[in-house]
Design an enzyme around this catalytic site. Structure first.
Site, short mmCIF file in Angstrom:
data_model
loop_
_atom_site.label_atom_id
_atom_site.label_comp_id
_atom_site.label_asym_id
_atom_site.label_seq_id
_atom_site.Cartn_x
_atom_site.Cartn_y
_atom_site.Cartn_z
N HIS A 150 0.88 -1.26 0.10
CA HIS A 150 0.08 -0.03 -0.22
C HIS A 150 0.89 1.48 0.17
O HIS A 150 0.42 2.42 0.50
CB HIS A 150 -0.92 0.03 1.12
CG HIS A 150 -2.07 -0.93 1.05
ND1 HIS A 150 -3.05 -0.77 0.38
CD2 HIS A 150 -2.13 -2.16 1.49
CE1 HIS A 150 -4.06 -1.98 0.10
NE2 HIS A 150 -3.31 -2.77 1.06
N THR A 151 2.11 1.09 -0.47
CA THR A 151 2.95 2.24 -0.53
C THR A 151 2.99 2.94 -1.93
O THR A 151 3.45 4.01 -2.14
CB THR A 151 4.31 1.82 -0.33
OG1 THR A 151 4.66 0.62 -0.79
CG2 THR A 151 4.61 1.91 1.08
N SER A 194 -3.53 -11.85 -10.44
CA SER A 194 -3.76 -12.59 -11.74
C SER A 194 -4.30 -11.50 -12.81
O SER A 194 -4.02 -11.57 -14.02
CB SER A 194 -4.94 -13.58 -11.45
OG SER A 194 -5.92 -13.01 -10.65
N SER A 195 -4.99 -10.34 -12.22
CA SER A 195 -5.43 -9.42 -13.21
C SER A 195 -4.37 -8.55 -13.73
O SER A 195 -4.38 -8.46 -15.07
CB SER A 195 -6.53 -8.56 -12.64
OG SER A 195 -5.86 -7.95 -11.42
N GLU A 238 -7.38 -0.95 -14.83
CA GLU A 238 -8.11 -1.30 -13.54
C GLU A 238 -8.97 -0.05 -13.21
O GLU A 238 -10.15 -0.23 -12.71
CB GLU A 238 -7.02 -1.39 -12.34
CG GLU A 238 -6.22 -2.91 -12.66
CD GLU A 238 -6.99 -3.85 -12.21
OE1 GLU A 238 -7.97 -3.88 -11.49
OE2 GLU A 238 -6.31 -5.20 -12.43
N ASP A 271 1.72 -3.93 -9.39
CA ASP A 271 1.57 -5.39 -9.93
C ASP A 271 1.74 -5.33 -11.23
O ASP A 271 2.40 -6.28 -11.85
CB ASP A 271 0.08 -5.58 -9.71
CG ASP A 271 -0.61 -5.64 -8.47
OD1 ASP A 271 0.47 -5.54 -7.45
OD2 ASP A 271 -1.78 -5.74 -7.94
C1 GLA Z 1 -2.91 -4.33 -4.95
C2 GLA Z 1 -2.91 -3.29 -6.09
C3 GLA Z 1 -1.49 -2.63 -5.81
C4 GLA Z 1 -1.10 -2.35 -4.53
C5 GLA Z 1 -1.27 -3.61 -3.36
C6 GLA Z 1 -0.93 -3.09 -2.01
O1 GLA Z 1 -2.11 -5.56 -5.22
O2 GLA Z 1 -3.10 -3.46 -7.15
O3 GLA Z 1 -1.32 -1.38 -6.49
O4 GLA Z 1 -1.42 -1.24 -3.81
O5 GLA Z 1 -2.56 -3.94 -3.43
O6 GLA Z 1 0.49 -2.97 -2.07
#
Ligand code: GLA
Length: 383
Positions: A32-33, A123-124, A156, A168
C-alpha cells in the site's frame, strides 16, 4: 497449458497463433505504498497467463477463456464494453492502448492462467500485462514498458473499478528471473536485487487462507482515499508534500486532530512502511535474512492493526509463524484475504507447512493452499 491453449485455438478459430505470456507477482515488502509514492519490492513469479493471439482482419475481438470455458466478442469502441469481468481486462487494455495513440485491430485469442484467483498474486495484472505486451508487439506500437504497465493500471481504474497503484503491472512487465525489483513509485527509478533465499538456507512459501472478501475493491479504494486525505492535510503546512510518502512522521503528528483517527492510523502505517522497504533491501545486500524477516512481521502488525487490511485467518497464520520461529511472515498484497508470505529456514519448512495445514483446517474448517514460488520473467513472447 501451452498445448491446451494451442489445441483450443485450432478448434475454435482454426490454425495457429503467436503465443505470449505474463506473470503474477509476489511482494516481499512495501505494501500500500505504491499509490502513496513510496517504495515497493516485488518480483514476477512462475505462475501467470498464457495467450494465443492472432489478428483477424475485422474490428472485433473474439476471446475464449479456457478457465471459464466461455467465449465472447466485443468491438473496440468505448461503448463496446463486454459483460464478462474477465473480458473487461482485455477490452480495457485495447481501449487504453488506443487512447495512447496505439493501433489495435480485431483479433482472436484463447488464453488460460495458473495464478490462483483472489490469492493476492495479481492474476488481473498478469492478464493485463500479457495483452498490453502482445498488442504492442503485434501492431508495433513502440510503447515503452512503463507505459505498458500504466495501460494495465488505467484498465483497473477505468474499466474494473479498482484505484490501484502501479506495483502489480510494473512487476509483471519488468519481472526478471531470480530478481526482486525495488521501485520508487514516485520517480519510477528501479533497481534489480538478485534474490536467492535457497542459497542462504531459506525458502519462500505462500500460505493461502482461501478467504476472499466481497467488498475488497471498495475497501481498497477507501484506504487510498484516507491516505490522500492525510496527505492533503499535511500539505497545508508543508507544500512540498506531493504524496503521503513525502511526509515525515512529525508532520503527520501536527495534523492528528484535524483528520479522522482512521486516516491518521492509515498514514502512520504508510510512513513506517517506507523505511522498512529500504531496511529490507539493505539487509538483503548483507545477506541478513533475519532482519528482513523481522521487518515483515512489523509490516504485518501495521497492516493488521493500523491499515486494517488483514483478517482473522491471516492474523492466525501470522501468529502460528511467529510461534514456530519462522523468520518472516506477513499478509501479502492488497489484503482482505489471500495469502501470507513466509520466509522460513529450509530445515523448518516441512514442519511449518504441515502445522499450518493441520491446525488451520482444525481451526477454520478448510485447508489452506501452499505455493512455493520461483522468481521468474515477466511479460514476453514465447518462442
Ligand atoms: C494491490 C494493488 C497494488 C498495491 C497492493 C498493495 O495489489 O493492485 O497496486 O497497492 O494492492 O500493496
Amino acid at each position: 497449458m501451452i498445448a491446451k491453449i494451442q489445441d483450443k485455438f485450432k478448434a475454435v478459430f482454426g490454425g495457429s497463433a503467436d503465443m505470449y505470456a505474463s506473470a503474477g507477482r509476489i511482494n516481499l515488502i512495501g505494501e500500500h505504498t505504491d499509490y502513496n509514492g513510496g517504495y515497493v519490492f516485488p518480483g514476477a513469479i512462475d505462475k501467470g497467463i498464457v495467450a494465443a493471439i492472432r489478428p483477424n482482419g475485422t474490428n472485433k475481438v473474439r476471446a475464449f477463456s479456457l478457465d471459464y470455458n466461455e467465449q465472447t466478442e466485443f468491438g473496440l469502441e468505448e461503448a463496446d464494453k463486454p459483460k464478462q469481468a474477465w473480458a473487461c481486462y482485455i477490452f480495457g487494455v485495447c481501449r487504453e492502448t488506443i487512447k495512447r495513440g496505439g493501433k489495435v485491430e480485431g483479433f482472436d485469442t484463447v488464453f488460460a492462467g495458473d495464478v490462483p484467483l483472489g490469492a493476492g498474486l495479481s492474476s488481473s495484472a498478469a492478464l493485463e500485462s500479457c495483452f498490453a505486451f502482445a498488442i504492442n508487439d503485434i501492431w508495433q506500437n513502440g510503447i515503452d514498458k512503463f507505459e505498458l504497465a500504466k495501460i494495465g493500471q488505467s484498465t483497473e481504474h477505468n474499466y474494473c473499478g479498482v484505484n490501484c497503484g502501479i506495483m502489480d503491472q510494473f512487476a509483471s512487465c519488468f519481472g526478471k528471473k531470480g530478481c526482486l525489483i525495488r521501485l520508487n513509485c514516485k520517480t519510477l527509478e528501479y533497481k534489480y536485487f538478485p534474490f536467492d533465499p535457497e542459497a542462504a538456507g531459506y525458502k519462500l512459501v505462500l500460505v493461502d487462507s482461501c478467504v476472499k472478501h466481497e467488498l475488497a475493491s471498495s475497501a481498497y479504494n477507501k484506504r487510498r482515499a484516507s491516505c490522500e486525505n492525510a496527505a492533503a492535510a499535511i500539505r497545508k503546512n508543508h507544500p512540498e508534500v506531493e504524496f503521503l510518502s513525502d511526509a515525515k512522521r512529525l508532520w503527520l503528528e501536527e495534523v492528528r486532530t484535524e483528520i479522522p483517527e482512521e486516516d491518521f492510523l492509515r498514514a502512520e502505517y504508510v510512513i513506517g512502511e517506507l523505511q522498512r522497504v529500504l531496511d529490507v533491501c539493505d539487509a538483503l545486500e548483507r545477506g541478513d535474512f533475519e532482519t528482513a524477516g523481522e521487518m515483515m512481521y512489523q509490516t504485518h502488525f501495521g497492516m493488521s492493526k493500523l491499515y486494517e487490511v488483514s483478517c482473522e485467518e491471516l492474523d492466525w497464520l501470522n501468529k502460528l509463524a511467529r510461534k514456530m520461529d519462522v523468520t518472516g511472515s506477513r499478509v501479502m498484497g492488497g489484503g482482505f484475504g489471500g495469502c501470507t508470505i513466509n520466509l522460513v529456514k529450509a530445515e523448518l519448512y516441512d514442519a511449518f507447512v504441515a502445522e499450518a495445514k493441520e491446525q488451520f483446517s482444525a481451526r477454520f474448517g478448510h485447508a489452506p493452499k501452499i505455493y512455493d514460488v520461483v522468481i521468474s520473467d515477466g511479460a514476453r513472447k514465447l518462442q
